[in-house]
Design an enzyme around this catalytic site. Structure first.
Site, PDB file in Angstrom:
ATOM      1  N   LYS A   1     -26.844  -0.820   5.499  1.00  8.15           N
ATOM      2  CA  LYS A   1     -28.102  -1.086   4.787  1.00  8.15           C
ATOM      3  C   LYS A   1     -28.758  -2.358   5.326  1.00  8.15           C
ATOM      4  CE  LYS A   1     -26.437   1.309   0.667  1.00  8.15           C
ATOM      5  NZ  LYS A   1     -25.909   1.268  -0.682  1.00  8.15           N
TER       6      LYS A   1
ATOM      7  N   ASP B   1     -32.320   0.339  -6.567  1.00 13.44           N
ATOM      8  CA  ASP B   1     -31.557   1.570  -6.817  1.00 13.44           C
ATOM      9  C   ASP B   1     -32.176   2.384  -7.957  1.00 13.44           C
ATOM     10  OD1 ASP B   1     -29.321   1.957  -5.110  1.00 13.44           O
ATOM     11  OD2 ASP B   1     -28.379   0.195  -5.995  1.00 13.44           O
TER      12      ASP B   1
ATOM     13  N   GLN C   1     -23.821  -3.156  -4.827  1.00 16.01           N
ATOM     14  CA  GLN C   1     -23.102  -1.973  -4.350  1.00 16.01           C
ATOM     15  C   GLN C   1     -22.125  -1.477  -5.413  1.00 16.01           C
ATOM     16  OE1 GLN C   1     -23.788  -0.295  -1.582  1.00 16.01           O
ATOM     17  NE2 GLN C   1     -22.110   1.158  -1.745  1.00 16.01           N
TER      18      GLN C   1
HETATM   19  N1  GUN Z   1     -22.600   3.434  -3.959  1.00 20.61           N
HETATM   20  C1  GUN Z   1     -22.749   4.663  -3.398  1.00 20.61           C
HETATM   21  N2  GUN Z   1     -24.050   4.964  -3.257  1.00 20.61           N
HETATM   22  C2  GUN Z   1     -24.739   3.897  -3.724  1.00 20.61           C
HETATM   23  C3  GUN Z   1     -26.131   3.610  -3.838  1.00 20.61           C
HETATM   24  O1  GUN Z   1     -27.016   4.404  -3.488  1.00 20.61           O
HETATM   25  N3  GUN Z   1     -26.434   2.403  -4.373  1.00 20.61           N
HETATM   26  C4  GUN Z   1     -25.491   1.529  -4.792  1.00 20.61           C
HETATM   27  N4  GUN Z   1     -25.891   0.390  -5.311  1.00 20.61           N
HETATM   28  N5  GUN Z   1     -24.199   1.756  -4.705  1.00 20.61           N
HETATM   29  C5  GUN Z   1     -23.829   2.951  -4.171  1.00 20.61           C
END
Ligand code: GUN
Length: 287
Positions: free
Chosen positions: A53, A120, A97
């Protein structure tokens, strides 16, 4: 029928080009978009996701702030960090995350996130507003799925859609987005009765299971001409695959997303899109 491929690489590149343009415009107005990532603990998969990311963000000119914290980091300390990031005008997006270590109350952390920086789309405000079509920021995977459908002009209006996933990040928000586009949506999960029957009736199938032993979508489970969106990621013999048995399902579907090269790339691209949206929101609020 042999399915046409929904190419996540092409669509993600298209989204990224638009994001890059928006970043350049923001920079020209003296706003440097910035994404803060928060990773608690040392789960290697999560560390890899966060690394990707950050790399994606940097590639389109978004700055990143990296917060990597020990697995022993306390709930109260994490709340404090989120407050600090909420109040930092140089940070536009905050990505915590998930999953968080088990001693941390994930809901409480999400609840303290500013909805304006919630890239998110998980905060109660954004999750609630998604239900009436006015969320500031939407979860990345579901909005990536919609972006793919739009790019290939796949009109879901009137379709019977079956989603095999009920998570807050994927299944639930996607149900609202598909409903907004007039699909008739069924959200399925591990306790669903007659899943096979529901799948065989579906015009659109979205699966996000990620465990081929528990669930594999095969050609006999779908209707001829169904649209298949595969959000699952699993490893079979060391190789990355989705939930679908791609080669056989492709012979019967009308459209299908590959894994890799499908929805995963879209999730990553939509995070960048949300970060520039958050930076634009901040600019509007300060101007
Ligand atoms: N863990 C797995 N997918 C995601 C996501 O799209 N966002 C976040 N914050 N954690 C994740």
């Amino acid at each position: 029928m042999v399915a046409r491929i929904i190419d996540g690489k092409v669509v993600a590149e298209d989204v990224k080009a638009r994001v890059k343009k928006a970043v350049d415009e923001l920079k020209a107005s003296r706003v440097q978009p910035c994404l803060a990532t928060v990773l608690v603990g040392d789960d290697p998969a999560s560390a890899t996701y966060v690394g990707s990311k950050q790399k994606d963000a940097n590639e389109v000119g978004i700055l990143t702030r990296d917060h990597r914290l020990a697995a022993t980091f306390k709930q109260s300390e994490l709340v404090e960090l989120v407050h600090l990031l909420n109040n930092d005008p140089a940070v536009h997006g905050i990505l915590v995350q998930l999953p968080l270590p088990s001693h941390i109350d994930e809901i409480e952390i999400i609840n303290v996130l500013s909805p304006l920086k919630d890239v998110d789309g998980l905060t109660p405000y954004n999750a609630g507003m998604l239900q009436n079509g006015t969320a500031l920021l939407k979860p990345c995977t579901p909005s990536g799925v919609i972006e793919l459908l739009d790019y290939y002009k796949i009109d879901v209006s009137g379709m019977d859609a079956v989603i095999v996933n009920r998570s807050n990040l994927v299944g639930k928000p996607l149900a609202f987005l598909l409903l907004e586009r007039n699909a008739t949506v069924t959200v399925c999960h591990s306790k669903t009765k007659d899943l096979d029957k529901k799948l065989r009736n579906a015009d659109l199938v979205v699966t996000a299971v990620g465990n081929r032993q528990r669930f594999t979508l095969t050609a006999d489970m779908i209707k001829e001409g169904a649209v298949i969106i595969d959000v699952g990621t699993a490893r079979v013999g060391g190789k990355l695959t989705g939930d679908a048995d791609f080669d056989s399902v492709k012979q019967k579907a009308s459209w299908i997303t590959p894994v890799p090269g499908g929805v995963g790339l879209m999730t990553r691209a939509m995070l960048l899109k949300n970060t520039v949206s958050a930076a634009s929101i901040a600019r509007e609020m300060s101007g």
